[in-house]
Design an enzyme around this catalytic site. Structure first.
Site, PDB file in Angstrom:
ATOM      1  N   ARG A 181      30.083   0.271 -28.590  1.00  0.00           N
ATOM      2  CA  ARG A 181      30.140  -1.040 -27.960  1.00  0.00           C
ATOM      3  C   ARG A 181      29.760  -2.092 -28.992  1.00  0.00           C
ATOM      4  O   ARG A 181      29.067  -1.803 -29.978  1.00  0.00           O
ATOM      5  CB  ARG A 181      29.177  -1.129 -26.775  1.00  0.00           C
ATOM      6  CG  ARG A 181      29.454  -0.153 -25.639  1.00  0.00           C
ATOM      7  CD  ARG A 181      28.417  -0.336 -24.531  1.00  0.00           C
ATOM      8  NE  ARG A 181      28.667   0.533 -23.383  1.00  0.00           N
ATOM      9  CZ  ARG A 181      28.098   1.713 -23.187  1.00  0.00           C
ATOM     10  NH1 ARG A 181      27.220   2.183 -24.094  1.00  0.00           N
ATOM     11  NH2 ARG A 181      28.364   2.432 -22.127  1.00  0.00           N
ATOM     12  N   LYS A 197      23.634   1.198 -22.980  1.00  0.00           N
ATOM     13  CA  LYS A 197      23.221   0.532 -21.747  1.00  0.00           C
ATOM     14  C   LYS A 197      22.076   1.288 -21.098  1.00  0.00           C
ATOM     15  O   LYS A 197      22.019   2.515 -21.143  1.00  0.00           O
ATOM     16  CB  LYS A 197      24.404   0.445 -20.782  1.00  0.00           C
ATOM     17  CG  LYS A 197      25.478  -0.551 -21.201  1.00  0.00           C
ATOM     18  CD  LYS A 197      26.539  -0.683 -20.137  1.00  0.00           C
ATOM     19  CE  LYS A 197      27.556  -1.755 -20.502  1.00  0.00           C
ATOM     20  NZ  LYS A 197      28.603  -1.911 -19.462  1.00  0.00           N
ATOM     21  N   HIS A 212      36.243  -4.092 -28.196  1.00  0.00           N
ATOM     22  CA  HIS A 212      36.465  -3.148 -27.099  1.00  0.00           C
ATOM     23  C   HIS A 212      37.840  -2.502 -27.196  1.00  0.00           C
ATOM     24  O   HIS A 212      38.030  -1.371 -26.738  1.00  0.00           O
ATOM     25  CB  HIS A 212      36.299  -3.830 -25.747  1.00  0.00           C
ATOM     26  CG  HIS A 212      36.304  -2.854 -24.601  1.00  0.00           C
ATOM     27  ND1 HIS A 212      35.272  -1.965 -24.383  1.00  0.00           N
ATOM     28  CD2 HIS A 212      37.228  -2.599 -23.635  1.00  0.00           C
ATOM     29  CE1 HIS A 212      35.552  -1.222 -23.322  1.00  0.00           C
ATOM     30  NE2 HIS A 212      36.730  -1.577 -22.861  1.00  0.00           N
ATOM     31  N   ARG A 252      37.296   0.401 -29.333  1.00  0.00           N
ATOM     32  CA  ARG A 252      36.579   1.434 -28.553  1.00  0.00           C
ATOM     33  C   ARG A 252      37.560   2.146 -27.616  1.00  0.00           C
ATOM     34  O   ARG A 252      37.524   3.373 -27.467  1.00  0.00           O
ATOM     35  CB  ARG A 252      35.444   0.774 -27.780  1.00  0.00           C
ATOM     36  CG  ARG A 252      34.677   1.692 -26.814  1.00  0.00           C
ATOM     37  CD  ARG A 252      33.480   0.915 -26.279  1.00  0.00           C
ATOM     38  NE  ARG A 252      32.922   1.449 -25.051  1.00  0.00           N
ATOM     39  CZ  ARG A 252      31.982   2.387 -24.989  1.00  0.00           C
ATOM     40  NH1 ARG A 252      31.508   2.924 -26.095  1.00  0.00           N
ATOM     41  NH2 ARG A 252      31.501   2.788 -23.818  1.00  0.00           N
ATOM     42  N   HIS A 283      28.818   6.812 -21.360  1.00  0.00           N
ATOM     43  CA  HIS A 283      28.985   6.467 -19.958  1.00  0.00           C
ATOM     44  C   HIS A 283      28.018   7.273 -19.104  1.00  0.00           C
ATOM     45  O   HIS A 283      27.875   8.482 -19.288  1.00  0.00           O
ATOM     46  CB  HIS A 283      30.422   6.750 -19.500  1.00  0.00           C
ATOM     47  CG  HIS A 283      31.425   5.776 -20.027  1.00  0.00           C
ATOM     48  ND1 HIS A 283      32.775   6.032 -20.066  1.00  0.00           N
ATOM     49  CD2 HIS A 283      31.262   4.527 -20.541  1.00  0.00           C
ATOM     50  CE1 HIS A 283      33.402   4.986 -20.570  1.00  0.00           C
ATOM     51  NE2 HIS A 283      32.509   4.067 -20.864  1.00  0.00           N
ATOM     52  N   TYR A 329      40.279   6.011 -18.740  1.00  0.00           N
ATOM     53  CA  TYR A 329      41.071   6.318 -19.927  1.00  0.00           C
ATOM     54  C   TYR A 329      42.112   7.400 -19.678  1.00  0.00           C
ATOM     55  O   TYR A 329      42.886   7.728 -20.569  1.00  0.00           O
ATOM     56  CB  TYR A 329      40.143   6.752 -21.074  1.00  0.00           C
ATOM     57  CG  TYR A 329      39.262   5.630 -21.543  1.00  0.00           C
ATOM     58  CD1 TYR A 329      39.753   4.630 -22.369  1.00  0.00           C
ATOM     59  CD2 TYR A 329      37.947   5.537 -21.115  1.00  0.00           C
ATOM     60  CE1 TYR A 329      38.954   3.578 -22.773  1.00  0.00           C
ATOM     61  CE2 TYR A 329      37.135   4.485 -21.523  1.00  0.00           C
ATOM     62  CZ  TYR A 329      37.650   3.519 -22.346  1.00  0.00           C
ATOM     63  OH  TYR A 329      36.860   2.480 -22.741  1.00  0.00           O
TER      64      TYR A 329
END
Length: 316
Positions: free
Chosen positions: A160, A184, A253, A256, A279, A288
Site C-alpha cells: 500500500r 492496516k 494502487h 498493487r 488483507h 481480484y
C-alpha cells in the site's frame, strides 16, 4: 437576548453523555487499535450523524431502529458504501458500549447495508507493467534511482502507499529478500522482494545519503532529506506512467492491483495472495478473482481431480 428556549437539563445531560461516549470510543480506536487519523475522522462523522438521528439514550436503540435508520438513509439517496460505512461505525461503537456495560446488547449486530459493486482499477497487463518500470534516462540520477526503487517495490511486493512511505531502513532485509511492513490495524507482515526490486533498492541506498538527513530512518526521502509523503509518491508514480506512454493513469494502487492480478493468474493461490496483501479477510482479496473463463478453465482442468480434460463441444 435569548435565541430561543434552552433545552431541558435532562436533554443537555444526555447530549454530554453521548459526546463523552463517542470521544471515549474514538480514543480507543486511536490509542488501542491504532487506526489512522483519516479513519478516525470518518468514524467521527458517522457517529455524529447517528447522534443527530437518535437523541435518546443509547440503550433505547433496538435492532428495528437501526434497520429503520438504514432504510431512511437509502431512501434519502445515500450511496450503499456510505450506508455500509455508517453501519460499520455504529456496530463498532455499540460493541464498545456493550463491552463497557453501557448497553445490554448491540442493536447493529448482524445488520448489513445494501450491497455495492466494487470498482477495480483498470488492469495493467504484464507488458504495460514492464513499460511503466522501464528506468528513466532523462532524470537526475539520484531522483531516477529513488523513483525506480519505489516503483519496483510497489509492484514486486504489492505494498500500500502508506506502507511504502512508512518503511524504515531496519524494515529491509535485502539479503533474505524480505521487507517488513506495518499494514492496516497495525498488523505487521513480511513480504518477499523480487530480484529487480532488490537491485533497485541497493542502487538507491548507495546514493540515499546524498539527500537523507543524518537522523532520518525512512527508506525513501525527498530532496529535503525528510521522509517522502504520500502525495509526492503519487505524483512521481503518475509521472512515470506518463513518461512510459501508458493510456491509463498510473498510481500506487494500480501497481498493487497488478501485483495481485498477475500473481493470481500464475499461481491461483488466493490464500497466499491474501497474506501477501495484508488483507484481514478473504472477501477483500476476492475482488481480484476477475479472470476470464478460459484461464479459470485451465486452472480447473489442471488442479481439480474430477476435471474433464477435454472441453470441446459435444464431449461429455
Amino acid at each position: 437576548m435569548s435565541s430561543g428556549p434552552n433545552p431541558p437539563p435532562e436533554a443537555a445531560a444526555e447530549t454530554t453523555a453521548h459526546d463523552a461516549d463517542i470521544a471515549a470510543f474514538l480514543a480507543h480506536l486511536r490509542d488501542v487499535r491504532g487506526h489512522s487519523p483519516h479513519t478516525i475522522k470518518a468514524y467521527q462523522r458517522d457517529l455524529a450523524h447517528l447522534r443527530r438521528l437518535h437523541s435518546g439514550p443509547w440503550d433505547q436503540l433496538k435492532a428495528a431502529d437501526m434497520r429503520r435508520i438504514a432504510g431512511q438513509l437509502a431512501r434519502q439517496g445515500h450511496h450503499p458504501r456510505s450506508i455500509q460505512r455508517f453501519l460499520s461505525a455504529a456496530r463498532g461503537f455499540f460493541a464498545h458500549q456493550v463491552e463497557h456495560r453501557r448497553m445490554p446488547a448491540n442493536p447493529a449486530a448482524g445488520l448489513r447495508g445494501p450491497r455495492a459493486g466494487r470498482a477495480l482499477p483498470r488492469d495493467l497487463d504484464v507488458d504495460q507493467t514492464q513499460q511503466a518500470l522501464t528506468p528513466a534516462e532523462d532524470l537526475d540520477p539520484i531522483l531516477a534511482a529513488r523513483d525506480q526503487a519505489m516503483l519496483e517495490l510497489l509492484y514486486s511486493s504489492g505494498l500500500r502507499l502508506s506502507e511504502l512511505t512508512g518503511l524504515d531502513l531496519t524494515d529491509l532485509d535485502l539479503d533474505a529478500g524480505l521487507v517488513r511492513v506495518l499494514g492496516k490495524g497495525r498488523r505487521e507482515r513480511s513480504v518477499p522482494v523480487g530480484r529487480m526490486a532488490r537491485d533497485a533498492l541497493r542502487n538507491w541506498l548507495k546514493c540515499r545519503g546524498d539527500w537523507a538527513a543524518p537522523d532520518t530512518h525512512a527508506v525513501f526521502v525527498s530532496r529535503r532529506g525528510q521522509r517522502i509523503g504520500n502525495r509526492a509518491v503519487q505524483r512521481r508514480v503518475a509521472e512515470a506512467g506518463r513518461r512510459a506512454g501508458l493510456d491509463v493513469r498510473l498510481h500506487p494502487h494500480r501497481l498493487r492491483h497488478a501485483f495481485a492480478s498477475h500473481l493470481l493468474e500464475s499461481s491461483g493461490d488466493l490464500r497466499a495472495i491474501q497474506e501477501l496483501l495484508g488483507h484481514a479477510n478473504l472477501e477483500t482479496t476476492q475482488i481480484y478473482t476477475h479472470l476470464d473463463y478460459q484461464h479459470l478453465a485451465q486452472v480447473y482442468d489442471a488442479a481439480h481431480p474430477r476435471a474433464r480434460r477435454d472441453r470441446s463441444p459435444g464431449k461429455r
